[in-house]
Scaffold this motif. Structure first.
Motif, PDB file in Angstrom:
ATOM      1  N   LYS A  31       6.945   5.869  -2.386  1.00 20.54           N
ATOM      2  CA  LYS A  31       6.023   4.769  -2.680  1.00 20.54           C
ATOM      3  C   LYS A  31       4.600   5.304  -2.866  1.00 20.54           C
ATOM      4  O   LYS A  31       3.905   4.924  -3.803  1.00 20.54           O
ATOM      5  N   ALA A  32       4.199   6.235  -1.991  1.00 13.95           N
ATOM      6  CA  ALA A  32       2.834   6.781  -2.089  1.00 13.95           C
ATOM      7  C   ALA A  32       2.630   7.443  -3.449  1.00 13.95           C
ATOM      8  O   ALA A  32       1.595   7.256  -4.110  1.00 13.95           O
ATOM      9  N   ALA A  33       3.617   8.210  -3.881  1.00  5.20           N
ATOM     10  CA  ALA A  33       3.496   8.908  -5.166  1.00  5.20           C
ATOM     11  C   ALA A  33       3.436   7.907  -6.313  1.00  5.20           C
ATOM     12  O   ALA A  33       2.613   8.029  -7.224  1.00  5.20           O
ATOM     13  N   LEU A  34       4.305   6.888  -6.250  1.00  5.46           N
ATOM     14  CA  LEU A  34       4.357   5.936  -7.363  1.00  5.46           C
ATOM     15  C   LEU A  34       3.129   5.025  -7.387  1.00  5.46           C
ATOM     16  O   LEU A  34       2.683   4.611  -8.466  1.00  5.46           O
ATOM     17  N   ASP A  35       2.565   4.741  -6.215  1.00  4.66           N
ATOM     18  CA  ASP A  35       1.295   3.995  -6.203  1.00  4.66           C
ATOM     19  C   ASP A  35       0.219   4.818  -6.913  1.00  4.66           C
ATOM     20  O   ASP A  35      -0.582   4.298  -7.702  1.00  4.66           O
ATOM     21  N   ALA A  36       0.225   6.124  -6.642  1.00  2.73           N
ATOM     22  CA  ALA A  36      -0.745   7.020  -7.299  1.00  2.73           C
ATOM     23  C   ALA A  36      -0.490   7.047  -8.801  1.00  2.73           C
ATOM     24  O   ALA A  36      -1.431   6.991  -9.610  1.00  2.73           O
ATOM     25  N   VAL A  60      13.236  -1.112  -2.869  1.00  5.71           N
ATOM     26  CA  VAL A  60      12.857  -2.069  -1.815  1.00  5.71           C
ATOM     27  C   VAL A  60      11.477  -1.703  -1.261  1.00  5.71           C
ATOM     28  O   VAL A  60      10.619  -2.561  -1.055  1.00  5.71           O
ATOM     29  N   ASP A  61      11.260  -0.418  -1.070  1.00  3.53           N
ATOM     30  CA  ASP A  61       9.971   0.078  -0.589  1.00  3.53           C
ATOM     31  C   ASP A  61       8.833  -0.306  -1.542  1.00  3.53           C
ATOM     32  O   ASP A  61       7.739  -0.685  -1.129  1.00  3.53           O
ATOM     33  N   LEU A  62       9.109  -0.199  -2.833  1.00  2.00           N
ATOM     34  CA  LEU A  62       8.069  -0.423  -3.844  1.00  2.00           C
ATOM     35  C   LEU A  62       7.754  -1.895  -4.029  1.00  2.00           C
ATOM     36  O   LEU A  62       6.594  -2.277  -4.175  1.00  2.00           O
ATOM     37  N   PHE A  63       8.796  -2.704  -4.051  1.00  2.78           N
ATOM     38  CA  PHE A  63       8.590  -4.100  -4.453  1.00  2.78           C
ATOM     39  C   PHE A  63       8.602  -5.063  -3.271  1.00  2.78           C
ATOM     40  O   PHE A  63       8.156  -6.196  -3.405  1.00  2.78           O
TER      41      PHE A  63
END
Ligand code: ADP
Ligand code: ASP
Ligand code: MG
Length: 471
Positions: A15-20, A77-80
């Motif tokens: 999630k941290a990487a994809l938020d970035a 699930v973590d992302l959304f």
């Protein structure tokens, strides 16, 4: 302004990487296309699932595929979160469908105990194909309209499964038909890296680590203004930071330096990735997803002389050194040609060649798993010479590694080889063969695999802690 952004395995795995990733893509103005790898570890897991299936263990292979499915579900699930999940429904449907299809493939491999290169590519393509829809859904949900695109509809290749070659003209036509309309209307295509398809639509892969290559190809065929490769380190460093703790980031490299480094094992960029960009003179930057403000490395057309001699030291292991030796070889025309014909007939790629000036031996560095086969073929090719003792022996030493010192500043600088060998001597590393390209951009040498890290540390220490270290 048109930009291709590529995100590697660790840049899409959490999630941290994809938020970035979302922040980075949102901040780039103009037209943008994104290329994604499989999430970190996924392709390796698929490789072992395919091997396990080949050995007949269908349930074992299926288990790995189910674990990958669960890993991607957990990421979604973590992302959304539960509330936003409807936005990811399409990606989840794709995930299920592609997983089931891959499991069917694995079971048929297990049934037949046969894994063709073509089926292996279909299995390995899973990672990128399940990742792209997740990234596209996330970008869209965060206000950056995006759509997943399978590179099977864009990157046209030949049928060399496992290491397919792109057909650039067809790829250009397809990219203009599939991607350009999206770019123009402001939708970000999220393209699967690593894969392509033959003219018949059969999935191919471009080689391990080749999502970088996908980005380079798309930059070239779409006439991009820049190609940004986002990874988990702040650019190319003077050595692999996992081996050399005081490796330094390199702000600038020439295409030639980058190509040499990648060829000789610097995993940070696929060796073929710079070629398409080089032809079009498109600047390539290597940047850190987790520290996007860092300068990273810019790869450009002109030689970058920064006062350093050796800019970076790299290594490539898992190799074998095959030597053809004998006094009766000197001055015999066509001898080397027969050696290379044998390599070609055996489909063995040669990474490095070195010949002693007395012409008493020719050394070839090849992948370790091909070295025994090549020795047998060479013994057959030179059986008459072996009987006459014109050729004394064909020998194999394995495992060995190539260590390469690379830098434009080496050109014409006297004494570089002396310093390299001096440093290796002091470190007690025995050098088995040497080659220097005519470009004088690199000195490469062969050492036993057990000396590999020691050799890199010795050369790095010689050139990067001394007085010629650039400011
Ligand atoms: P990605 O999945 O983003 O493509 P890779 O794992 O393929 O990332 O490549 C990045 C890794 O390459 C780094 O984490 C680093 O360990 C390794 N690497 C090897 N040589 C170098 C080098 N000279 N400079 C920087 N990184 C290097
Ligand atoms: N997923 C592919 C691999 O692991 C391609 C890439 O990561 O660039 O080889
Ligand atoms: Mg990579």
């Amino acid at each position: 302004m048109r930009t291709i952004l590529k995100f590697g395995g660790t840049s899409v795995a959490t999630k941290a990487a994809l938020d970035a990733l979302v922040r980075i893509v949102a901040e780039v103005s103009g037209e943008r296309a994104v290329v994604v790898s499989a999430t970190a570890g996924t392709t390796d897991a698929l490789v072992s699932a395919a091997e396990i299936a080949r050995n007949g263990d269908g349930p074992g292979a299926e288990r790995i595929a189910r674990e990958l499915e669960a890993k991607h579900r957990a990421l979604v699930v973590d992302l959304f979160g539960r509330d936003e999940l409807p936005a990811a429904m399409e990606a989840v449907r794709e995930l299920s469908a592609i997983t089931e299809r891959t499991i069917e493939l694995l079971h048929s491999v297990a049934l037949l105990h046969e894994l063709t290169a073509r089926t292996r590519d279909a299995i390995l393509s899973y990672g990128e194909r399940v990742c792209a829809p997740v990234v596209a859904a996330l970008l869209s949900a965060r206000g950056v309209p995006a759509t997943a695109v399978s590179a099977a509809t864009v990157i046209a290749t030949d049928g060399q499964f496992g290491n397919a070659n792109p057909r650039l003209e067809e790829t250009r036509t397809q990219a203009l038909a599939v991607l350009a309309p999206l770019l123009v209307k402001g939708t970000v295509p999220v393209v699967t890296g690593f894969i392509g398809a033959t003219g018949d639509g059969v999935i191919t892969t471009l080689g391990r680590g080749a999502s970088d290559y996908t980005a380079g190809i798309l930059a070239a065929v779409l006439d991009a203004d820049q190609c940004l490769i986002y990874t988990d380190v702040s650019g190319v460093m003077s050595a692999d930071p996992r081996t050399v703790k005081d490796a330094r980031p390199l702000p600038m490299l020439s295409y030639a330096e980058m190509a040499e480094l990648a060829y000789f094992g610097a995993k940070i960029l696929h060796p073929r990735a710079v070629l398409p960009a080089l032809e079009k003179r498109i600047p390539v930057r290597i940047l850190n997803t987790f520290a996007p403000a860092d300068h990273g490395t810019t790869i450009s057309g002109s030689a970058v002389l920064d006062g350093s001699v050796v800019k970076a030291t790299t290594s490539l292991g898992g190799l074998g050194l095959v030597t053809v030796q004998g006094v009766g070889m000197s001055g015999v025309p066509g001898f080397a040609a027969r050696v290379f014909d044998t390599c070609a007939a055996e489909n063995v790629s040669v990474l490095m060649i070195s010949q002693s000036s007395s012409e008493n031996s020719i050394c070839l560095v090849v992948p370790e798993d091909a070295s025994g086969r090549l020795r047998t073929a060479l013994e057959l090719m030179f059986r008459a010479e072996l009987q006459r003792h014109d050729v004394e022996r064909v020998s194999v030493e394995a495992p060995v590694a190539i260590v390469a010192a690379v830098g434009e500043g080496m050109r014409g600088a006297p004494g570089v080889a002396g310093r390299v060998f001096g440093a290796l001597g002091r470190a007690g590393v025995n050098v088995m063969a040497i080659a220097q390209g005519s470009s004088e951009l690199n000195i490469s040498l062969v050492v036993a695999e057990r000396d590999r890290d020691g050799a890199v540390l010795a050369i790095h220490g010689e050139f990067h802690s001394g007085s010629d270290r650039p400011a």
